[in-house]
Design an enzyme around this catalytic site. Structure first.
Site, PDB file in Angstrom:
ATOM      1  N   ARG A  74       0.843  -1.207   0.000  1.00 29.34           N
ATOM      2  CA  ARG A  74       0.000   0.000   0.000  1.00 29.34           C
ATOM      3  C   ARG A  74       0.878   1.256   0.000  1.00 29.34           C
ATOM      4  O   ARG A  74       1.776   1.385   0.828  1.00 29.34           O
ATOM      5  CB  ARG A  74      -0.881  -0.022   1.241  1.00 29.34           C
ATOM      6  CG  ARG A  74      -1.884   1.097   1.316  1.00 29.34           C
ATOM      7  CD  ARG A  74      -2.664   1.026   2.626  1.00 29.34           C
ATOM      8  NE  ARG A  74      -3.679  -0.020   2.634  1.00 29.34           N
ATOM      9  CZ  ARG A  74      -4.362  -0.376   3.736  1.00 29.34           C
ATOM     10  NH1 ARG A  74      -4.135   0.220   4.885  1.00 29.34           N
ATOM     11  NH2 ARG A  74      -5.269  -1.336   3.672  1.00 29.34           N
ATOM     12  N   LYS A 208      -4.436   1.958  14.601  1.00 27.79           N
ATOM     13  CA  LYS A 208      -4.314   2.879  13.462  1.00 27.79           C
ATOM     14  C   LYS A 208      -4.951   4.233  13.782  1.00 27.79           C
ATOM     15  O   LYS A 208      -5.838   4.336  14.657  1.00 27.79           O
ATOM     16  CB  LYS A 208      -4.973   2.266  12.231  1.00 27.79           C
ATOM     17  CG  LYS A 208      -6.426   1.920  12.448  1.00 27.79           C
ATOM     18  CD  LYS A 208      -7.078   1.340  11.208  1.00 27.79           C
ATOM     19  CE  LYS A 208      -6.909  -0.143  11.077  1.00 27.79           C
ATOM     20  NZ  LYS A 208      -7.710  -0.768  10.032  1.00 27.79           N
ATOM     21  N   LYS A 210      -6.402   7.899  11.684  1.00 27.46           N
ATOM     22  CA  LYS A 210      -6.699   8.418  10.342  1.00 27.46           C
ATOM     23  C   LYS A 210      -7.125   9.880  10.381  1.00 27.46           C
ATOM     24  O   LYS A 210      -7.897  10.267  11.260  1.00 27.46           O
ATOM     25  CB  LYS A 210      -7.798   7.570   9.711  1.00 27.46           C
ATOM     26  CG  LYS A 210      -7.383   6.111   9.574  1.00 27.46           C
ATOM     27  CD  LYS A 210      -8.471   5.260   8.978  1.00 27.46           C
ATOM     28  CE  LYS A 210      -7.932   3.866   8.675  1.00 27.46           C
ATOM     29  NZ  LYS A 210      -8.962   3.004   8.081  1.00 27.46           N
ATOM     30  N   CYS A 429     -15.051  -2.863  -1.289  1.00 29.13           N
ATOM     31  CA  CYS A 429     -13.689  -3.159  -0.832  1.00 29.13           C
ATOM     32  C   CYS A 429     -13.163  -4.376  -1.598  1.00 29.13           C
ATOM     33  O   CYS A 429     -13.936  -5.081  -2.240  1.00 29.13           O
ATOM     34  CB  CYS A 429     -13.709  -3.435   0.662  1.00 29.13           C
ATOM     35  SG  CYS A 429     -14.452  -5.030   1.063  1.00 29.13           S
ATOM     36  N   CYS A 435      -8.232 -10.314   0.642  1.00 34.63           N
ATOM     37  CA  CYS A 435      -8.328  -9.902   2.046  1.00 34.63           C
ATOM     38  C   CYS A 435      -8.515 -11.108   2.975  1.00 34.63           C
ATOM     39  O   CYS A 435      -9.492 -11.856   2.847  1.00 34.63           O
ATOM     40  CB  CYS A 435      -9.494  -8.934   2.241  1.00 34.63           C
ATOM     41  SG  CYS A 435      -9.615  -8.434   3.972  1.00 34.63           S
ATOM     42  N   CYS A 474     -16.861  -7.788   4.927  1.00 31.11           N
ATOM     43  CA  CYS A 474     -16.941  -8.076   6.372  1.00 31.11           C
ATOM     44  C   CYS A 474     -17.311  -6.787   7.088  1.00 31.11           C
ATOM     45  O   CYS A 474     -17.350  -5.721   6.475  1.00 31.11           O
ATOM     46  CB  CYS A 474     -15.616  -8.657   6.879  1.00 31.11           C
ATOM     47  SG  CYS A 474     -14.398  -7.428   7.359  1.00 31.11           S
ATOM     48  N   CYS A 478     -14.412  -1.052   5.334  1.00 27.68           N
ATOM     49  CA  CYS A 478     -13.315  -0.378   4.618  1.00 27.68           C
ATOM     50  C   CYS A 478     -13.767   0.625   3.555  1.00 27.68           C
ATOM     51  O   CYS A 478     -12.958   1.426   3.101  1.00 27.68           O
ATOM     52  CB  CYS A 478     -12.389  -1.412   4.008  1.00 27.68           C
ATOM     53  SG  CYS A 478     -11.446  -2.297   5.276  1.00 27.68           S
TER      54      CYS A 478
HETATM   55 FE1  SRM Z   1      -9.457  -1.299   5.763  1.00 30.47          FE
HETATM   56  C1  SRM Z   1      -8.307  -3.943   7.476  1.00 30.47           C
HETATM   57  C2  SRM Z   1      -8.499  -2.712   2.894  1.00 30.47           C
HETATM   58  C3  SRM Z   1      -9.903   1.655   4.229  1.00 30.47           C
HETATM   59  C4  SRM Z   1     -11.389  -0.224   8.388  1.00 30.47           C
HETATM   60  N1  SRM Z   1      -8.480  -3.016   5.288  1.00 30.47           N
HETATM   61  C5  SRM Z   1      -8.044  -3.958   6.164  1.00 30.47           C
HETATM   62  C6  SRM Z   1      -7.183  -4.996   5.487  1.00 30.47           C
HETATM   63  C7  SRM Z   1      -5.765  -4.553   5.542  1.00 30.47           C
HETATM   64  C8  SRM Z   1      -7.358  -6.455   5.967  1.00 30.47           C
HETATM   65  C9  SRM Z   1      -6.395  -6.967   7.007  1.00 30.47           C
HETATM   66  O1  SRM Z   1      -6.203  -6.332   8.049  1.00 30.47           O
HETATM   67  O2  SRM Z   1      -5.859  -8.066   6.785  1.00 30.47           O
HETATM   68  C10 SRM Z   1      -7.772  -4.875   4.050  1.00 30.47           C
HETATM   69  C11 SRM Z   1      -6.867  -5.301   2.897  1.00 30.47           C
HETATM   70  C12 SRM Z   1      -7.695  -5.858   1.762  1.00 30.47           C
HETATM   71  C13 SRM Z   1      -6.961  -6.090   0.506  1.00 30.47           C
HETATM   72  O3  SRM Z   1      -6.936  -7.249   0.041  1.00 30.47           O
HETATM   73  O4  SRM Z   1      -6.434  -5.152  -0.063  1.00 30.47           O
HETATM   74  C14 SRM Z   1      -8.262  -3.443   4.058  1.00 30.47           C
HETATM   75  N2  SRM Z   1      -9.129  -0.639   3.932  1.00 30.47           N
HETATM   76  C15 SRM Z   1      -8.835  -1.390   2.852  1.00 30.47           C
HETATM   77  C16 SRM Z   1      -8.940  -0.586   1.565  1.00 30.47           C
HETATM   78  C17 SRM Z   1      -7.956  -1.013   0.497  1.00 30.47           C
HETATM   79  C18 SRM Z   1     -10.389  -0.698   1.056  1.00 30.47           C
HETATM   80  C19 SRM Z   1     -10.675  -0.123  -0.313  1.00 30.47           C
HETATM   81  O5  SRM Z   1     -11.567  -0.647  -0.940  1.00 30.47           O
HETATM   82  O6  SRM Z   1     -10.057   0.838  -0.745  1.00 30.47           O
HETATM   83  C20 SRM Z   1      -8.729   0.830   2.129  1.00 30.47           C
HETATM   84  C21 SRM Z   1      -7.291   1.237   2.199  1.00 30.47           C
HETATM   85  C22 SRM Z   1      -7.146   2.672   2.626  1.00 30.47           C
HETATM   86  C23 SRM Z   1      -5.759   3.229   2.578  1.00 30.47           C
HETATM   87  O7  SRM Z   1      -5.269   3.564   1.502  1.00 30.47           O
HETATM   88  O8  SRM Z   1      -5.164   3.393   3.662  1.00 30.47           O
HETATM   89  C24 SRM Z   1      -9.279   0.638   3.541  1.00 30.47           C
HETATM   90  N3  SRM Z   1     -10.396   0.419   6.254  1.00 30.47           N
HETATM   91  C25 SRM Z   1     -10.558   1.479   5.432  1.00 30.47           C
HETATM   92  C26 SRM Z   1     -11.546   2.372   5.968  1.00 30.47           C
HETATM   93  C27 SRM Z   1     -12.072   3.651   5.306  1.00 30.47           C
HETATM   94  C28 SRM Z   1     -11.320   4.859   5.716  1.00 30.47           C
HETATM   95  O9  SRM Z   1     -10.254   4.757   6.347  1.00 30.47           O
HETATM   96  O10 SRM Z   1     -11.786   5.956   5.420  1.00 30.47           O
HETATM   97  C29 SRM Z   1     -11.973   1.816   7.160  1.00 30.47           C
HETATM   98  C30 SRM Z   1     -13.107   2.372   8.067  1.00 30.47           C
HETATM   99  C31 SRM Z   1     -12.675   3.537   8.858  1.00 30.47           C
HETATM  100  C32 SRM Z   1     -11.998   3.085  10.112  1.00 30.47           C
HETATM  101  O11 SRM Z   1     -10.784   2.922  10.106  1.00 30.47           O
HETATM  102  O12 SRM Z   1     -12.697   2.841  11.100  1.00 30.47           O
HETATM  103  C33 SRM Z   1     -11.236   0.596   7.341  1.00 30.47           C
HETATM  104  N4  SRM Z   1      -9.743  -1.975   7.668  1.00 30.47           N
HETATM  105  C34 SRM Z   1     -10.618  -1.432   8.576  1.00 30.47           C
HETATM  106  C35 SRM Z   1     -10.656  -2.266   9.744  1.00 30.47           C
HETATM  107  C36 SRM Z   1     -11.509  -2.022  11.021  1.00 30.47           C
HETATM  108  C37 SRM Z   1     -10.739  -1.235  12.010  1.00 30.47           C
HETATM  109  C38 SRM Z   1     -11.456  -1.106  13.326  1.00 30.47           C
HETATM  110  O13 SRM Z   1     -11.347  -0.082  13.948  1.00 30.47           O
HETATM  111  O14 SRM Z   1     -12.105  -2.051  13.746  1.00 30.47           O
HETATM  112  C39 SRM Z   1      -9.780  -3.332   9.496  1.00 30.47           C
HETATM  113  C40 SRM Z   1      -9.465  -4.513  10.429  1.00 30.47           C
HETATM  114  C41 SRM Z   1      -8.414  -4.189  11.421  1.00 30.47           C
HETATM  115  O15 SRM Z   1      -7.777  -3.142  11.424  1.00 30.47           O
HETATM  116  O16 SRM Z   1      -8.219  -5.061  12.283  1.00 30.47           O
HETATM  117  C42 SRM Z   1      -9.230  -3.121   8.187  1.00 30.47           C
HETATM  118 FE1  SF4 Z   2     -11.329  -6.937   4.045  1.00 32.05          FE
HETATM  119 FE2  SF4 Z   2     -13.441  -6.476   5.524  1.00 32.05          FE
HETATM  120 FE3  SF4 Z   2     -11.916  -4.434   4.788  1.00 32.05          FE
HETATM  121 FE4  SF4 Z   2     -13.407  -5.642   3.007  1.00 32.05          FE
HETATM  122  S1  SF4 Z   2     -14.163  -4.518   4.789  1.00 32.05           S
HETATM  123  S2  SF4 Z   2     -11.238  -5.137   2.745  1.00 32.05           S
HETATM  124  S3  SF4 Z   2     -13.399  -7.732   3.671  1.00 32.05           S
HETATM  125  S4  SF4 Z   2     -11.288  -6.072   6.106  1.00 32.05           S
END
Ligand code: SRM
Ligand code: SF4
Length: 580
Positions: A74, A208, A210, A429, A435, A474, A478
């Site tokens: 990333r 994390k 943001k 996502c 993922c 899930c 994201c």
């Molecule tokens: Fe996310 C985890 C993809 C934005 C909340 N996110 C992940 C992981 C890394 C899975 C993992 O931990 O093994 C995913 C990788 C999937 C893949 O195959 O690429 C993933 N997140 C993404 C992306 C690529 C989604 C997309 O369609 O673009 C976004 C990357 C952003 C970036 O460039 O940094 C992405 N993730 C977000 C957002 C939206 C935002 O930030 O505005 C959220 C919701 C906002 C937030 O943070 O609460 C988000 N991602 C999560 C979470 C839940 C965190 C929590 O507080 O519970 C996880 C799981 C975790 O961290 O344990 C997670």
């Molecule tokens: Fe993975 Fe869940 Fe984030 Fe989708 S929403 S990229 S399934 S961690």
């Protein structure tokens, strides 16, 4: 006196890592196809996740060959800004070391998928060579800083982008580990990094963090979903200061009611020259008070929720070198996408290309990746990535207009008809196959659901309505599905939870319409509500507004009996904000 709860395992991994070094360098030299459990945690801080090809799992299990390990890489790109040369370099790396696609993320970054461990170092070094970085794109640090991406030649938009850069630089990890491991000790991008972390210390943040910069008329970064958000307040055409928001976040865990999505709340007003100490105050508060025992409840939103806003402000004030000033009343009302042509205001133009679910790829006659590469080579535009996973080509002269549209058409990207509004306002996502946390499909199945929904909206004469649909594999959220008109969240295999009642500007959470809906039933489940919306909506009312007015119970009734209301808004009913 009660003993403090036991810290989570990740805390010890960070503490003993010698500032993010761990055994990563040795493991790279050893040449196996994956990392140990503890280094798997540390590589996140360097911008990469260990994954495995989930499509291949079954066959490989049968063959006894184990998982096919691969890595997601990333890039951290403040405000989504890349130069033409950087775009072309990332495109080249995607072809050379990854799966031949570029993925624009919901935070204005790029992700590459399918990189094998043997190519990881070359991939990360290549990204740094073009002066982008992956450092801190993941891990318990400040992640990519978002900012309204439109390249308007105005002091307001330009300042937002500059401040996003300054904040990203200030809170980037300073450990020299990244350069040692991936760049052979040579500093290519970035300046003199002393091997210390003045803000993060040895254990970094609890989780994390943001940040996003928005404007009342341009909340495309979804300020309500950020741990910390800066909402610009403009006076006489210039940024005069900000309302500072804190505590937003989407992630929840099924079956764990103590986890939930939460919208950021306005905490203070800060003058322009106070923005960095104000940001530092929030980050230090999080560092000191975030939960380090339970990672599922470690985000800043839980501190704010558990304390309440008054206590949060009180404690925050102790971190500030100036008195805390209350936030000003400001209405956040715009959510522009900027697709198609726009004048920048300096005699040049920018062109927004809608990228379905952020995936830039070539597939059969649809040759988006080639088209964008050709256009970037030819016109050398600055490129901007948007929070809706779209792409803006900037600084274009008028003669580029015809060429860009012809090139997109020749490569099968511009369809004969305009893209539907529901498609351009949707996101998914990556989910399966990359993922590791996905329990259901999202990116690969949303296009089919949108096709079905488009047909339904056309039938009901609702094709001109901007209805946002966000789908995740899930509950982690994201693509911020809990704020959208329609949220579709993976629940179990092919079953989803459907949410309704949010809005495009993201200023309220939606609510559950129905749980455990099989994928084939998603649009049929929405149908009665859409029909009723078509019959009984008020003037200017969006689908999410309508669901909110009805309330959860009546929306869940398959045939909500809403009395017909004629098209005149009753006095005092606010029309839907402009969300062009
Ligand atoms: Fe996310 C985890 C993809 C934005 C909340 N996110 C992940 C992981 C890394 C899975 C993992 O931990 O093994 C995913 C990788 C999937 C893949 O195959 O690429 C993933 N997140 C993404 C992306 C690529 C989604 C997309 O369609 O673009 C976004 C990357 C952003 C970036 O460039 O940094 C992405 N993730 C977000 C957002 C939206 C935002 O930030 O505005 C959220 C919701 C906002 C937030 O943070 O609460 C988000 N991602 C999560 C979470 C839940 C965190 C929590 O507080 O519970 C996880 C799981 C975790 O961290 O344990 C997670
Ligand atoms: Fe993975 Fe869940 Fe984030 Fe989708 S929403 S990229 S399934 S961690």
């Amino acid at each position: 006196m009660s003993t403090p709860p036991k810290r989570s395992a990740v805390e010890s991994i960070k503490e003993n890592s010698r500032q993010l070094r761990g055994g990563i360098a040795d493991e790279l030299a050893r040449g196996s196809d994956h990392f140990s459990d503890s280094d798997k945690q540390l590589i996140k801080f360097h911008g990469t996740y260990q994954q495995d090809d989930r499509d291949a799992r079954k066959d490989r299990h049968k063959e006894g060959t184990g998982k096919y390990y691969m890595f997601m890489v990333r890039c951290k790109i403040p405000g989504g800004k890349v130069t033409a040369a950087q775009y072309l370099a990332i495109d080249d790396i995607a072809g050379r070391y990854a799966n031949g696609t570029l993925r624009i993320t919901s935070r204005q970054g790029f992700q590459l998928h399918g990189v094998v461990k043997g190519n990881l170092q070359a991939t990360i070094a290549g990204i740094n060579q073009c002066l982008l970085t992956t450092l801190g794109a993941c891990g318990d640090v400040n992640r990519n800083v978002m900012a309204a991406p439109a390249p308007f030649a105005t002091p307001v938009y330009a300042t937002l982008q500059e401040l996003a850069d300054a904040l990203a630089a200030h809170f980037a990890p300073r450990s020299g580990a990244y350069h040692e491991i991936w760049l052979n000790g040579q500093k290519v991008a970035g300046g003199d990094d002393p091997d210390i972390e003045p803000i993060y210390g040895k254990v970094y943040l609890p989780r994390k963090f943001k940040v996003g910069f928005a404007l009342p008329e341009d909340n495309s970064v979804d300020i309500f979903a950020q741990d910390m958000g800066f909402l610009g307040i403009v006076e006489q055409g210039r940024l005069a200061g900000f309302n500072l928001y804190a505590g937003g976040g989407m992630g929840r865990t099924h079956g764990n009611a103590s986890t939930f999505p939460f919208l950021a709340q306005p905490v203070a007003h800060v003058a322009l020259d106070q923005f960095l100490p104000a940001a530092e105050g929030i980050i230090k508060l999080f560092r000191d008070h975030g939960n380090r025992a339970d990672r599922k409840r470690a985000r800043l939103k839980y501190v704010l929720h558990d304390w309440g806003i008054d206590r949060f402000r009180e404690v925050y004030a102790t971190y500030l070198p100036f008195p805390l000033t209350p936030p000003r009343p400001v209405d956040i009302h715009g959510f522009p996408l900027f697709l198609g042509w726009q004048a920048q205001g300096d005699g040049r133009y920018f062109y927004g290309i809608s990228i379905e679910n952020g995936r830039i790829k070539d597939e059969g006659d649809f040759r988006l990746r080639t088209a964008v590469r050709v256009l970037v080579q030819r016109w050398q535009p600055r490129v901007r990535l948007t929070p809706m996973q779209d792409l803006l080509l900037c600084d274009l002269p008028a003669p580029a207009i015809a060429d860009i549209e012809a090139t997109l058409r020749d490569h099968g990207v511009l369809p004969p008809a305009r893209l539907s509004l529901v498609q351009t306002h949707s996101m998914a996502c990556p989910a399966i196959p990359t993922c590791g946390l996905a329990i259901s499909e999202a990116e690969r199945t949303l296009p089919g659901i949108i096709d079905e929904l488009e047909a339904e909206l056309r039938r009901l004469g609702l094709a001109q309505d901007k209805i946002g649909v966000r789908m995740t594999g899930c509950p982690n959220g994201c693509v911020r599905p809990y704020q959208s008109d329609i949220g579709i969240v993976g629940r179990s295999g092919d079953k989803y939870t459907i949410y309704v009642g949010g809005n495009l500007v993201g200023s309220r959470l939606n609510f559950e319409l129905k749980d455990l809906v099989p994928m084939a039933e998603i649009v049929p489940t929405l149908r009665p509500l859409l029909e009723d919306f078509q019959r009984n909506r008020r003037d200017g009312e969006g689908f999410g507004d309508y669901c909110q007015r009805l309330g959860q119970k009546r929306c869940q009734d398959p045939f909500p009996a809403v009395p017909y209301i004629n098209s005149q808004s009753p006095a005092g009913c606010k029309a839907r904000p402009d969300v062009s």
